[in-house]
Design a protein around this motif. Structure first.
Motif, PDB file in Angstrom:
ATOM      1  N   GLU A   1       0.821  -1.209   0.000  1.00 48.37           N
ATOM      2  CA  GLU A   1       0.000   0.000   0.000  1.00 48.37           C
ATOM      3  C   GLU A   1       0.854   1.257   0.000  1.00 48.37           C
TER       4      GLU A   1
ATOM      5  N   ALA B   1      -6.925   1.576  -5.450  1.00 46.10           N
ATOM      6  CA  ALA B   1      -6.416   2.908  -5.121  1.00 46.10           C
ATOM      7  C   ALA B   1      -7.569   3.902  -5.153  1.00 46.10           C
TER       8      ALA B   1
ATOM      9  N   VAL C   1      -4.625   3.456  -0.539  1.00 43.60           N
ATOM     10  CA  VAL C   1      -4.619   2.204  -1.283  1.00 43.60           C
ATOM     11  C   VAL C   1      -4.998   1.093  -0.319  1.00 43.60           C
TER      12      VAL C   1
END
Length: 93
Positions: free
Chosen positions: A24, A60, A42
């Motif tokens: 992420e 995202a 994310v």
């Protein structure tokens, strides 16, 4: 493709992985310059095995839209995994 990033987030276990949290952070860092700071976050649901050609998908949040992001491991060497990040061009419905 947005680029290739080298990770040092592989765990020294029998099955090396890249954690979802590390993915992420790396995706946000890769997307932010392209998206001009509009990346709001994310979400990756699972860790990724650090093996060549392993792939996962994340989501995202860019502006008010959500996009699929594909992460593909391109190489693993010396405790680091390199991977390509590819954001879908159209938002999720």
């Amino acid at each position: 493709m947005l680029g290739v990033l080298a990770l040092s987030g592989c765990a020294g276990t029998a099955e090396d992985t890249v954690t979802a949290e590390h993915l992420e952070v790396s995706i946000v860092e890769a997307l932010d310059p392209v998206e001009d700071g509009a990346v709001r976050g994310v979400d990756c649901q699972e860790d990724l095995r650090a093996r060549f050609a392993e792939m996962t998908r994340c989501t995202a949040r860019i502006g008010d839209e959500r996009y699929d992001v594909k992460v593909l491991i391109t190489s693993v060497e010396d405790g680091e995994a390199e991977f390509d990040i590819d954001r879908e061009p159209t938002p999720k419905p």
